[in-house]
Design a protein around this motif. Structure first.
Motif, mmCIF file in Angstrom:
data_model
loop_
_atom_site.group_PDB
_atom_site.id
_atom_site.type_symbol
_atom_site.label_atom_id
_atom_site.label_comp_id
_atom_site.label_asym_id
_atom_site.label_seq_id
_atom_site.Cartn_x
_atom_site.Cartn_y
_atom_site.Cartn_z
ATOM 1 N N GLU A 15 -39.494 -27.553 -8.656
ATOM 2 C CA GLU A 15 -40.192 -28.312 -9.693
ATOM 3 C C GLU A 15 -39.873 -29.796 -9.561
ATOM 4 O OE1 GLU A 15 -39.659 -26.960 -13.721
ATOM 5 O OE2 GLU A 15 -40.802 -28.656 -14.514
ATOM 6 N N ARG B 222 -43.426 -26.780 -5.535
ATOM 7 C CA ARG B 222 -43.247 -25.425 -6.039
ATOM 8 C C ARG B 222 -43.885 -24.376 -5.155
ATOM 9 N NH1 ARG B 222 -42.688 -25.333 -12.486
ATOM 10 N NH2 ARG B 222 -41.286 -23.658 -11.832
ATOM 11 N N MET C 83 -47.276 -17.043 -18.618
ATOM 12 C CA MET C 83 -46.884 -18.391 -19.048
ATOM 13 C C MET C 83 -48.042 -19.353 -18.841
ATOM 14 S SD MET C 83 -43.682 -20.707 -17.646
ATOM 15 C CE MET C 83 -42.417 -19.516 -18.031
ATOM 16 N N PHE D 120 -38.640 -15.223 -16.067
ATOM 17 C CA PHE D 120 -39.804 -16.098 -15.945
ATOM 18 C C PHE D 120 -40.274 -16.031 -14.495
ATOM 19 C CE2 PHE D 120 -37.295 -18.380 -19.365
ATOM 20 C CZ PHE D 120 -38.010 -17.806 -20.407
ATOM 21 N N LEU E 233 -33.686 -18.770 -24.265
ATOM 22 C CA LEU E 233 -33.567 -18.867 -22.813
ATOM 23 C C LEU E 233 -32.294 -19.588 -22.423
ATOM 24 C CD1 LEU E 233 -35.843 -21.475 -21.038
ATOM 25 C CD2 LEU E 233 -35.543 -21.532 -23.476
ATOM 26 N N ASP F 125 -45.322 -22.954 -21.179
ATOM 27 C CA ASP F 125 -44.259 -23.446 -20.315
ATOM 28 C C ASP F 125 -43.394 -24.388 -21.157
ATOM 29 O OD1 ASP F 125 -42.593 -23.956 -18.225
ATOM 30 O OD2 ASP F 125 -44.143 -24.519 -16.793
ATOM 31 N N TRP F 126 -42.303 -24.796 -20.594
ATOM 32 C CA TRP F 126 -41.316 -25.625 -21.283
ATOM 33 C C TRP F 126 -41.999 -26.854 -21.911
ATOM 34 C CZ3 TRP F 126 -35.972 -25.299 -21.975
ATOM 35 C CH2 TRP F 126 -35.336 -26.485 -22.374
ATOM 36 N N PHE G 171 -48.592 -26.182 -17.337
ATOM 37 C CA PHE G 171 -48.504 -27.559 -17.832
ATOM 38 C C PHE G 171 -49.814 -28.323 -17.676
ATOM 39 C CE2 PHE G 171 -43.895 -27.457 -16.224
ATOM 40 C CZ PHE G 171 -43.332 -27.465 -17.483
ATOM 41 N N MET H 170 -42.401 -22.343 -26.132
ATOM 42 C CA MET H 170 -41.112 -22.575 -25.472
ATOM 43 C C MET H 170 -40.690 -24.020 -25.694
ATOM 44 S SD MET H 170 -39.853 -22.520 -21.443
ATOM 45 C CE MET H 170 -40.806 -21.169 -20.874
ATOM 46 N N ASP I 118 -34.957 -17.874 -15.532
ATOM 47 C CA ASP I 118 -35.726 -17.925 -14.289
ATOM 48 C C ASP I 118 -35.002 -17.127 -13.204
ATOM 49 O OD1 ASP I 118 -38.015 -19.976 -14.658
ATOM 50 O OD2 ASP I 118 -36.283 -20.922 -15.585
ATOM 51 N N LYS J 54 -46.585 -16.605 -13.957
ATOM 52 C CA LYS J 54 -46.700 -18.032 -14.250
ATOM 53 C C LYS J 54 -47.281 -18.740 -13.046
ATOM 54 C CE LYS J 54 -42.005 -19.437 -12.914
ATOM 55 N NZ LYS J 54 -40.669 -19.763 -13.399
ATOM 56 N N HIS J 55 -47.910 -19.866 -13.248
ATOM 57 C CA HIS J 55 -48.178 -20.606 -14.484
ATOM 58 C C HIS J 55 -49.677 -20.573 -14.619
ATOM 59 C CE1 HIS J 55 -44.505 -22.104 -12.503
ATOM 60 N NE2 HIS J 55 -44.021 -22.288 -13.699
HETATM 61 C C1 BGC Z 1 -40.884 -24.410 -15.395
HETATM 62 C C2 BGC Z 1 -41.041 -22.918 -15.537
HETATM 63 C C3 BGC Z 1 -39.759 -22.297 -16.019
HETATM 64 C C4 BGC Z 1 -39.354 -22.961 -17.312
HETATM 65 C C5 BGC Z 1 -38.094 -22.369 -17.914
HETATM 66 C C6 BGC Z 1 -40.284 -25.032 -16.623
HETATM 67 O O1 BGC Z 1 -39.925 -26.363 -16.397
HETATM 68 O O2 BGC Z 1 -42.144 -24.980 -15.110
HETATM 69 O O3 BGC Z 1 -41.418 -22.362 -14.301
HETATM 70 O O4 BGC Z 1 -39.913 -20.922 -16.174
HETATM 71 O O5 BGC Z 1 -39.145 -24.341 -17.079
HETATM 72 O O6 BGC Z 1 -36.983 -22.639 -17.168
#
Ligand code: BGC
Length: 720
Positions: free
Chosen positions: A474, A159, A236, A145, A72, A271-272, A239, A303, A101, A192-193
């Motif tokens: 976020e 968000r 995805m 994403f 990514l 997710d990340w 969290f 991820m 994204d 997502k999510h």
């Molecule tokens: C976000 C996701 C995003 C991912 C990759 C995360 O912090 O919650 O929505 O797709 O990062 O950038």
């Protein structure tokens, strides 16, 4: 130079090393997947589950050894080609998923997703997703994403702007539209999510959520289900900890609902670092346990944390993870890669270092999208602006290009953006001065006096206030919903000059406006309108285009009211102003400032001749409601006729009303249009706690109007 995977496959053929998976015509998708899997070692399979962030120094050897399945945040075509080439040099030559994204544009930025939902026009959302997807695909990105399918009832949650608001029907329709749009551009999608991320307590991003099972199935899950039915390639995992279990380690969610109930055969990406965060959540004592729990719950691809790459092999060898579970996860990833035609895709043109700047077509689409997304909240007749006025543009966002695009503005360049001031000046038809007064953080009143002076010298004030890009998105939860800093006080001061004030709000969420709303000449919610925001706002202010947007979220009077969605069930004590012991606040009205579905236009409307031709319906039947919509004003306009339904008696308390259908129509002044809204009775049901869907017989009410406070239109019965 254009190199293709097909050419690479041809070279393999010539060398005699061809695998059956390379020959897309020869075998079925599943046979190709199995053909490939059959040749892979455990380490090869784990490699496919590893999603890593790009960095220029990223080890090429990792790619050449097949230890990475996806990457990514690599955005330069030559770097993408380099990464893909290294991956293709690995034993099985499996191309990478290249994710980013891409939510509402790549270089051309369209309004943030919630804004486009306000258009009540899913075709528009599909078109902008398609365009964004094409810009991304042109530089080699093959996976977005997006879309965010999270229901959001609490505007404190930053968000909210990335999704569709508070209504599950809009969620279903717009999630599907975006998946379709991205797919038409060749981008794989991510829902997502999953799931319930928008329920974070207090609107605090990353906090836990609690959702009753019926509400989960009725409200939070349907947009995901719609996205899966539209063929989303991936999902995805969220969290948050939902109902006590972090979703990224919850088999009931990731396997029970997604796989067993919905038969989803794409893959789940974490997710990340949400696999890594299982340690912080306190459900795994070490990285190996986190990897094991996530994989066995149903997270196929990791991820960022690197825990799969580091630990899964040992977990399998120690017998704690069956190899079949790893194979199944790899199978899902490979199935998606093959299904999207990744092996046959050409590489991007490396002579392009950057995505092309928005051309006329992109700009026209972005401008239309921004116009159709804006919601006119108030107008005491000031708008549309007559020509020849002296307009004082005031406020920290009046001249901004960057803050008009909102979060996740991918590869936006400020020089592409059109500020409000520039949009007005380009259009002409008045004189436009600019005084900032205070910036968006507005910590001091030092500039207020100069702005008040400018206001007094003008015929009208255009206050462009709201949030910066970073104030929504976020980790951008807000405990206050007021205009940031001292902007509220600043607005009061502008109004106190006695000049008519038109407020343009740039923000990703409803903003608490307080009593000043009643003293404004007009208020326009522009959201984060994107690259063409300034031109679109000028179009609307002067009436070159008519505002027609509708709120996809209830607009609270004050933060203490939230969440205040329109579709709650009734209480045992419905609000009665003459009875103290009923549903109320002691210090505030019990209603939002503006209801869900609300938005004014420049003309007046009358809805008449409402008819329900059939009032006794079988469960296989269809509710039909007809009406006549008349434009009784003097300007053309577009209106969204909205149909809400309430089930009066059921085995559980049903929402006071729920949006079930809508139709957006354009009507010339003095003319009328017949509208016919139809809802299959099968859409009127709800879920029991175990997820069973039921449509119960009994009495239902229908409300028809132009916002969620629509009038009662009639009753019907669903027969046993
Ligand atoms: C976000 C996701 C995003 C991912 C990759 C995360 O912090 O919650 O929505 O797709 O990062 O950038």
């Amino acid at each position: 130079m254009l190199r293709t995977h097909a050419l690479a496959a041809a070279a393999l053929l010539a060398s005699g090393a061809v695998s059956s998976y390379a020959d897309s015509a020869a075998s079925s998708l599943e046979a190709r997947v199995e053909g490939l899997l059959g040749r892979m070692t455990l380490e090869d399979k784990i490699g496919q589950l590893n999603l890593v962030p790009f960095s220029p120094t990223f080890s090429r050897a990792e790619l050449e050894n097949g230890r990475v399945g996806a990457m990514l945040a690599v955005t330069k075509p030559h770097e993408i080609v380099e990464m893909q080439s290294a991956a293709r040099r690995a034993r099985h030559g499996i191309p990478l998923l290249i994710g980013l994204d891409v939510l509402h544009g790549l270089r051309t930025i369209f309004p943030v997703p919630i804004a486009e939902v306000a258009s009540f026009d899913p075709e528009l959302a599909k078109e902008t997703a398609r365009h964004a997807g094409r810009e991304a695909a042109a530089i080699g990105i093959n996976w977005t994403f997006a879309p965010m399918a999270d229901l959001a009832r609490d505007p404190r949650w930053g968000r909210m702007n990335e999704g569709f608001g508070e209504d599950p029907l809009l969620g279903r329709i717009f999630t599907r539209a975006r998946v379709d749009g991205f797919h038409e551009a060749g981008l794989a999608t991510t829902l997502k999510h999953f799931a319930g991320y928008g329920s974070a307590l207090g609107g605090r991003d990353y906090d836990m959520g609690t959702i009753a099972p019926g509400d989960l199935f009725d409200s939070y899950l349907p947009p995901f289900k719609a996205g899966i039915e539209a063929g989303s390639d991936s999902v995805m995992s969220a969290f948050l900890s939902l109902n006590g279990i972090p979703v990224s380690a919850n088999p009931a969610m990731l396997t029970g609902i997604l796989r067993d109930r919905w038969r989803y055969d794409g893959f789940v990406v974490s997710d990340w670092n949400s696999v890594g965060e299982l340690l912080e959540h306190g459900v795994a004592k070490d990285p190996a346990e986190a990897a094991r729990k996530a994989l066995l719950a149903g997270v196929d691809m990791d991820m960022y944390s690197g825990f799969y790459a580091a630990h899964l092999s040992d977990e399998v060898k120690a017998g704690r993870v069956p190899e079949a579970a790893v194979t199944e996860a790899a199978r899902r990833v490979l199935r998606s890669k093959l299904r999207m035609g990744l092996f046959e895709r050409p590489d991007p043109d490396t002579s392009r270092v950057d995505p092309a700047p928005p051309g006329p077509e992109a700009r026209e689409l972005a401008r239309r999208a921004a116009r159709d997304s804006a919601v006119l909240l108030r107008n005491d007749g000031v708008l549309p602006l007559p020509p020849g006025k002296r307009v004082a543009v005031i406020g920290g966002l009046g001249q901004s290009q960057r803050d008009l695009v909102g979060p996740h503005a991918a590869m936006f360049r400020a020089e592409d953006g059109v500020s409000v001031l520039e949009g007005l000046r380009r259009r002409g038809g008045g004189t436009f001065s600019y005084v900032q007064g205070c910036d968006v953080f507005c910590e001091s009143d030092a500039g207020f006096a100069a702005a008040e002076q400018a206001a007094r010298e003008a015929d009208l004030v255009l206050a462009v206030l709201g949030e910066t890009n970073e104030m929504s998105g976020e980790a951008a939860s807000r405990a206050r919903l007021t205009l940031p800093g001292r902007q509220g006080e600043f607005l009061d001061r502008l109004v106190a000059t006695g000049k008519p004030v038109v407020l343009v709000i740039i923000a990703g969420r409803p903003i608490e406006l307080g009593p000043v709303i009643n003293r404004l000449g007009a208020a326009l919610m522009a959201w984060f309108p994107g690259t063409e925001g300034g031109n679109a706002i000028a179009d609307l202010l002067f009436g070159d285009a008519d505002p027609a947007g509708k709120l996809p979220v209830s607009w609270p009077r004050t933060v203490g009211q939230v969440p205040i969605p329109y579709d709650l069930p009734p209480t045992g004590r419905p609000h009665d102003p003459s009875n103290h012991y009923t549903y109320r606040y002691a210090d505030e009205a019990i209603t939002p400032l503006f209801p869900f579905g609300f938005g004014k236009t420049y003309t007046e409307w009358a809805l008449s001749d409402v008819e329900l031709p059939k009032r006794r319906l079988s469960r296989e039947g269809r509710l039909e409601v007809g009406a006549t919509l008349r434009n009784i004003g003097s300007r053309p306009g577009r209106q969204v006729v909205q149909l809400y339904v309430r089930q009066l008696h059921a085995s559980r308390s049903r929402p006071g009303r729920q949006l079930k259908a809508f139709e957006k129509v354009a009507v010339a002044p003095g003319e009328a249009r017949k509208v016919a809204l139809r809802v299959p009775v099968s859409e009127l049901g709800f879920h029991l706690d175990d997820g069973t869907y039921v449509v119960e017989p009994g009495r239902y009410q229908v409300f028809l109007g132009t916002a969620s406070d629509a009038q009662l239109a009639g009753e019907f019965e669903v027969l046993p």
